[in-house]
Motif scaffolding. Structure first.
Motif, PDB file in Angstrom:
ATOM      1  N   SER A 264      -6.796  11.260  -2.150  1.00  0.00           N
ATOM      2  CA  SER A 264      -7.930  10.654  -1.445  1.00  0.00           C
ATOM      3  C   SER A 264      -7.655   9.223  -1.012  1.00  0.00           C
ATOM      4  O   SER A 264      -8.312   8.703  -0.104  1.00  0.00           O
ATOM      5  CB  SER A 264      -9.183  10.692  -2.332  1.00  0.00           C
ATOM      6  N   LEU A 265      -6.682   8.566  -1.642  1.00  0.00           N
ATOM      7  CA  LEU A 265      -6.379   7.172  -1.314  1.00  0.00           C
ATOM      8  C   LEU A 265      -5.234   7.040  -0.317  1.00  0.00           C
ATOM      9  O   LEU A 265      -4.865   5.928   0.049  1.00  0.00           O
ATOM     10  CB  LEU A 265      -6.031   6.393  -2.596  1.00  0.00           C
ATOM     11  N   HIS A 266      -4.692   8.165   0.131  1.00  0.00           N
ATOM     12  CA  HIS A 266      -3.569   8.121   1.077  1.00  0.00           C
ATOM     13  C   HIS A 266      -4.071   7.931   2.496  1.00  0.00           C
ATOM     14  O   HIS A 266      -5.088   8.500   2.900  1.00  0.00           O
ATOM     15  CB  HIS A 266      -2.742   9.403   0.997  1.00  0.00           C
ATOM     16  N   SER A 267      -3.350   7.125   3.249  1.00  0.00           N
ATOM     17  CA  SER A 267      -3.602   6.933   4.674  1.00  0.00           C
ATOM     18  C   SER A 267      -2.313   7.282   5.412  1.00  0.00           C
ATOM     19  O   SER A 267      -1.252   6.738   5.084  1.00  0.00           O
ATOM     20  CB  SER A 267      -4.000   5.487   4.969  1.00  0.00           C
ATOM     21  N   PRO A 268      -2.347   8.198   6.398  1.00  0.00           N
ATOM     22  CA  PRO A 268      -1.117   8.609   7.086  1.00  0.00           C
ATOM     23  C   PRO A 268      -0.319   7.447   7.659  1.00  0.00           C
ATOM     24  O   PRO A 268       0.909   7.397   7.515  1.00  0.00           O
ATOM     25  CB  PRO A 268      -1.634   9.540   8.187  1.00  0.00           C
ATOM     26  N   GLU A 269      -0.999   6.506   8.305  1.00  0.00           N
ATOM     27  CA  GLU A 269      -0.285   5.378   8.906  1.00  0.00           C
ATOM     28  C   GLU A 269       0.351   4.498   7.832  1.00  0.00           C
ATOM     29  O   GLU A 269       1.482   4.035   7.975  1.00  0.00           O
ATOM     30  CB  GLU A 269      -1.241   4.561   9.773  1.00  0.00           C
ATOM     31  N   GLU A 270      -0.385   4.284   6.756  1.00  0.00           N
ATOM     32  CA  GLU A 270       0.163   3.481   5.662  1.00  0.00           C
ATOM     33  C   GLU A 270       1.317   4.204   4.989  1.00  0.00           C
ATOM     34  O   GLU A 270       2.336   3.581   4.643  1.00  0.00           O
ATOM     35  CB  GLU A 270      -0.939   3.191   4.641  1.00  0.00           C
ATOM     36  N   ASP A 271       1.188   5.521   4.811  1.00  0.00           N
ATOM     37  CA  ASP A 271       2.263   6.301   4.185  1.00  0.00           C
ATOM     38  C   ASP A 271       3.544   6.239   5.007  1.00  0.00           C
ATOM     39  O   ASP A 271       4.647   6.134   4.455  1.00  0.00           O
ATOM     40  CB  ASP A 271       1.821   7.756   4.024  1.00  0.00           C
ATOM     41  N   LYS A 272       3.420   6.298   6.321  1.00  0.00           N
ATOM     42  CA  LYS A 272       4.611   6.249   7.178  1.00  0.00           C
ATOM     43  C   LYS A 272       5.274   4.884   7.098  1.00  0.00           C
ATOM     44  O   LYS A 272       6.504   4.785   7.059  1.00  0.00           O
ATOM     45  CB  LYS A 272       4.219   6.591   8.620  1.00  0.00           C
ATOM     46  N   THR A 273       4.463   3.827   7.060  1.00  0.00           N
ATOM     47  CA  THR A 273       5.021   2.477   6.958  1.00  0.00           C
ATOM     48  C   THR A 273       5.745   2.284   5.637  1.00  0.00           C
ATOM     49  O   THR A 273       6.861   1.739   5.595  1.00  0.00           O
ATOM     50  CB  THR A 273       3.906   1.428   7.095  1.00  0.00           C
ATOM     51  N   VAL A 274       5.123   2.739   4.547  1.00  0.00           N
ATOM     52  CA  VAL A 274       5.735   2.625   3.230  1.00  0.00           C
ATOM     53  C   VAL A 274       7.009   3.463   3.159  1.00  0.00           C
ATOM     54  O   VAL A 274       8.017   3.040   2.577  1.00  0.00           O
ATOM     55  CB  VAL A 274       4.728   3.053   2.136  1.00  0.00           C
ATOM     56  N   ALA A 275       6.987   4.654   3.761  1.00  0.00           N
ATOM     57  CA  ALA A 275       8.160   5.527   3.735  1.00  0.00           C
ATOM     58  C   ALA A 275       9.341   4.896   4.454  1.00  0.00           C
ATOM     59  O   ALA A 275      10.494   5.108   4.061  1.00  0.00           O
ATOM     60  CB  ALA A 275       7.821   6.882   4.356  1.00  0.00           C
ATOM     61  N   VAL A 276       9.082   4.137   5.505  1.00  0.00           N
ATOM     62  CA  VAL A 276      10.163   3.438   6.207  1.00  0.00           C
ATOM     63  C   VAL A 276      10.886   2.491   5.248  1.00  0.00           C
ATOM     64  O   VAL A 276      12.118   2.347   5.297  1.00  0.00           O
ATOM     65  CB  VAL A 276       9.614   2.665   7.427  1.00  0.00           C
ATOM     66  N   LEU A 277      10.137   1.869   4.346  1.00  0.00           N
ATOM     67  CA  LEU A 277      10.728   0.900   3.427  1.00  0.00           C
ATOM     68  C   LEU A 277      11.707   1.553   2.466  1.00  0.00           C
ATOM     69  O   LEU A 277      12.781   1.011   2.202  1.00  0.00           O
ATOM     70  CB  LEU A 277       9.623   0.172   2.648  1.00  0.00           C
ATOM     71  N   TYR A 278      11.348   2.740   1.912  1.00  0.00           N
ATOM     72  CA  TYR A 278      12.258   3.315   0.923  1.00  0.00           C
ATOM     73  C   TYR A 278      13.236   4.343   1.496  1.00  0.00           C
ATOM     74  O   TYR A 278      14.186   4.709   0.810  1.00  0.00           O
ATOM     75  CB  TYR A 278      11.493   3.901  -0.279  1.00  0.00           C
ATOM     76  N   THR A 279      13.038   4.788   2.731  1.00  0.00           N
ATOM     77  CA  THR A 279      13.996   5.721   3.319  1.00  0.00           C
ATOM     78  C   THR A 279      14.955   5.053   4.299  1.00  0.00           C
ATOM     79  O   THR A 279      16.036   5.589   4.566  1.00  0.00           O
ATOM     80  CB  THR A 279      13.275   6.866   4.065  1.00  0.00           C
ATOM     81  N   ILE A 280      14.587   3.896   4.838  1.00  0.00           N
ATOM     82  CA  ILE A 280      15.435   3.227   5.839  1.00  0.00           C
ATOM     83  C   ILE A 280      15.828   1.817   5.399  1.00  0.00           C
ATOM     84  O   ILE A 280      17.014   1.467   5.394  1.00  0.00           O
ATOM     85  CB  ILE A 280      14.717   3.169   7.203  1.00  0.00           C
ATOM     86  N   ILE A 281      14.841   1.005   5.019  1.00  0.00           N
ATOM     87  CA  ILE A 281      15.116  -0.400   4.699  1.00  0.00           C
ATOM     88  C   ILE A 281      15.950  -0.538   3.424  1.00  0.00           C
ATOM     89  O   ILE A 281      16.928  -1.300   3.385  1.00  0.00           O
ATOM     90  CB  ILE A 281      13.808  -1.201   4.585  1.00  0.00           C
TER      91      ILE A 281
END
Length: 307
Positions: A264-281
């Motif tokens: 319930s606390l997940h936001s798609p846009e926020e999840d994508k931004t966070v995922a960039v940090l641990y999968t790319i950065i």
């Protein structure tokens, strides 16, 4: 997709990180450059560690494993995202999504555990230097690596097999740039509360426990470092440990945010931004943080350049 095509019922649609505006094209080029730099940086680091005998130590062995994982991790998400963007086709097959979920989850878990083992290596080197050859022997290093790979792969396999046998009857639109368990849960048309508790438990074991071990290790390390009479020794130890702690914290905080928060606390846009940090950065930063601030690695690079 054409109506009447069977892929409508079996394929997923990745909405992706980009659309097709001018700004999105710029971001795509930027991520493509970051991807290339990450592959190059990790490849060079692995090459240096393999070729230079002075780097044949437990610390650099674990570091080479980390670079190998990072190369695979970033290659699991970015190429598919690039293909979808360039071809203007956002579909991914059911099997492709399943494989991507398994591989990304296994690699992420392996990296999380490997960070913990690297902190243990730093702890033993500084706090118990006389016992270092015994506590960090070649056999123990291989055992650590195999434990990380095996446990993470088993955990990933269990989650992947269970998640993909759930009924995805709400939609096939995944509001993400790659297939990931938290992004698939909203598509399930049955109660997933118990499964979400399982995801939380796995996240706490695979992510939080190593992170707590890292913090505890560096607390002990700092205690010993500040008791050193040598200023150069203090500086070297703090530099090595701080670089490790910075990149590890970025990885753990972002992944914990994704895998331990309620749906319930997940936001798609926020999840994508966070995922960039641990999968790319994070895969991009790892080789540079460990090499540019490390005299031994820079020395090996100079020797290789001279040859």
């Amino acid at each position: 997709m054409k109506s009447g095509n069977q892929s409508i019922e079996t394929d997923f649609v990745l909405l992706g990180l980009f659309q097709y505006g001018p700004m999105d094209s710029f971001l795509f080029v930027a991520i493509a450059i970051l991807f290339s730099v990450a592959l190059m940086g990790n490849s060079i680091l692995i090459l240096l560690i393999q070729l230079d005998t002075r780097l044949h130590t437990p610390m650099y062995f674990l570091l080479s494993q980390l670079s190998f994982i990072d190369m695979m991790y970033i290659s699991t998400t970015v190429p598919k995202m690039a293909i979808n963007f360039l071809s203007n086709s956002k579909t991914i097959t059911f099997l492709g999504c399943e494989i991507q979920t398994f591989v990304s989850l296994a690699l992420g878990g392996t990296e999380a555990l490997l960070f913990g083992f690297m902190s243990y290596d730093c702890y033993v080197a500084i706090c118990h230097p006389l016992h270092y050859p015994v506590l960090m022997s070649k056999r123990i290093c291989w055992f650590m690596v195999m434990c990380a790979w095996t446990s993470s792969s088993i955990d990933s396999l269990i989650h992947t097999l269970y998640a993909f046998q759930l009924p995805f009857c709400r939609s096939r639109l995944i509001n993400h740039f790659f297939c990931e368990i938290p992004s698939l849960v909203p598509l399930v048309c049955q109660d997933t509360s118990q499964y979400e508790h399982t995801i939380l438990l796995s996240g706490l074991i695979i992510l939080l426990l190593p992170f707590m071990a890292i913090i505890a290790s560096y607390a002990c390390v700092l205690t010993v470092v500040f008791q050193m009479s040598s200023g150069n020794g203090q500086k070297k130890a703090i530099s090595t440990c701080s670089s490790h702690l910075i990149v590890a914290s970025l990885f753990y905080v972002t992944t914990l945010s994704t895998y331990t928060r309620p749906h319930s606390l997940h936001s798609p846009e926020e999840d994508k931004t966070v995922a960039v940090l641990y999968t790319i950065i994070t895969p991009l930063l790892n080789p540079f943080i460990y090499s540019l601030r490390n005299k031994e690695v820079m020395g090996a690079l100079k020797r290789l350049y001279i040859k």
